[in-house]
Design an enzyme around this catalytic site. Structure first.
Site, PDB file in Angstrom:
ATOM      1  N   ARG A 121       0.836  -1.193   0.000  1.00  0.00           N
ATOM      2  CA  ARG A 121       0.000   0.000   0.000  1.00  0.00           C
ATOM      3  C   ARG A 121       0.877   1.252   0.000  1.00  0.00           C
ATOM      4  NH1 ARG A 121      -2.486   2.557   4.417  1.00  0.00           N
ATOM      5  NH2 ARG A 121      -4.321   3.776   3.846  1.00  0.00           N
ATOM      6  N   LYS A 189       3.903  -7.514  11.374  1.00  0.00           N
ATOM      7  CA  LYS A 189       3.199  -7.652  10.100  1.00  0.00           C
ATOM      8  C   LYS A 189       3.507  -8.992   9.447  1.00  0.00           C
ATOM      9  CE  LYS A 189       2.286  -5.291   5.728  1.00  0.00           C
ATOM     10  NZ  LYS A 189       2.403  -4.028   4.979  1.00  0.00           N
ATOM     11  N   ARG A 323      -0.288   3.850  13.115  1.00  0.00           N
ATOM     12  CA  ARG A 323       0.808   3.220  13.837  1.00  0.00           C
ATOM     13  C   ARG A 323       0.465   3.180  15.326  1.00  0.00           C
ATOM     14  NH1 ARG A 323       5.940   2.507  11.310  1.00  0.00           N
ATOM     15  NH2 ARG A 323       5.433   1.959   9.147  1.00  0.00           N
TER      16      ARG A 323
END
Length: 326
Positions: A121, A189, A323
């Site tokens: 992204r 992630k 975040r």
């Protein structure tokens, strides 16, 4: 001979002499040596022992179209138009976008061992060693137009999470397009989702659903990323990429017709119960502006509600980044 041909011969983890490799590939030992020198550049560690030959430091779990197809139940196998498994592509998403331009693409799936221009992204480069991830794209044509696609990336995230949870992977979803592995009290992630849409706002449109999932990620690759990352093999080294690919194809082909009929609403609760940041303070970066907010839940169209000093705001995708506050 391609580097993929050489890697397939070495994928068993056994030693192969340069002479044997040359005979099997129909080239000279010098040509084999030139290709062997390229392996470390693409993230594959090679071992050489005098008198025995060369081998990869670890066996590779290679993708196989027939192995994926044979794992599919009858119904998704019937609905899958075509499956492509490639050694190297600029991007699996780009490959399917070009298929749409040629009049094909619908219900087609493309996987690759490596891609040179894979993007996450916001245009970020997706780091993935050769054969170390699941680089997956699926094309789908929607008759209702791009305006009917609100929340689709979140529904894809729910589907991916459900597939991984059936493999006992403890995962959470980060709005709008990331999937995180929960481990050792933290989150890192594991996968990212990128949707690319072409066509009309109100008329027929084509969507390519891109998924990048880390399967085996060496330390050097992790160090090159500016956030904590994880890989499937951290928890389940026994799961093959062909098994995972088949499960994902089946799940997405089951979800997409339902999404066409009902939109995101049926997946809303499933997403919210996996919301990685629910109730937590986050830094919201939107354009050149950043502020602190408390993340709450997503609505029926996939917008994320946040609370900023007692004021409710809705975040609607686009160029927005979240975040967790440390």
């Amino acid at each position: 001979m391609t580097i993929g041909d050489l890697i397939r011969l070495l994928s068993d983890g056994e030693y192969h002499s340069g002479e044997q490799l040359g005979e099997q590939l129909g080239v000279s030992r010098t040509a084999v040596w030139k290709q062997l020198k390229k392996l470390e550049k693409i993230g594959l560690q090679l071992e050489a022992v005098k008198g025995q030959g060369y081998r990869l430091a670890a066996p590779l779990d290679l993708l196989s179209g027939p192995a994926i197809i044979e794992r599919l139940p009858a119904e998704p196998r019937h609905h899958l138009t075509r499956l492509f498994v490639e050694d190297t592509l600029p991007s699996t998403n780009t490959f399917l976008r070009e298929r749409f331009q040629q009049g094909a693409g619908h219900a087609e799936v493309c996987l690759a061992e490596s891609q040179g221009a894979g993007r996450g992204r916001r245009g970020r480069h997706w780091v993935c060693p050769w054969g170390g991830g699941l680089l997956f794209s699926l094309g789908w044509r929607f008759d209702e137009g791009a305006s009917a696609l609100e929340g689709l990336s979140l529904a894809v995230g729910v589907v991916l999470a459900e597939v991984l949870e059936r493999l006992s992977m403890p995962v959470a979803l980060k709005w709008p397009n990331d999937l995180l592995l929960q481990r050792n009290g933290g989150m890192a992630k594991l996968a990212g989702i990128l949707l690319e849409v072409s066509g009309d706002v109100a008329g027929p449109c084509e969507v390519v659903i891109g998924i990048g999932l880390n399967v085996a990620l060496p330390g050097a690759a992790r160090d090159s990323v500016d956030q904590p990352v994880a890989a499937l093999n951290d928890v389940r080294p026994d799961i093959t990429r062909n098994e995972l690919s088949a499960s994902l194809v089946e799940a997405l082909l089951g979800m997409l017709p339902l999404f066409e009929q009902h939109g995101f609403e049926p997946w809303r609760d499933a997403w919210n119960c996996r919301n990685a940041y629910a109730g937590l303070e986050v830094d919201v970066v939107q354009g050149g502006h950043a502020y602190t907010a408390v993340a709450e839940s997503v609505d029926a169209t996939g917008n994320l509600q946040v609370n900023v000093n007692g004021e409710a705001r809705l975040l609607a995708g686009g160029e927005i980044s979240l975040r967790a506050r440390s």
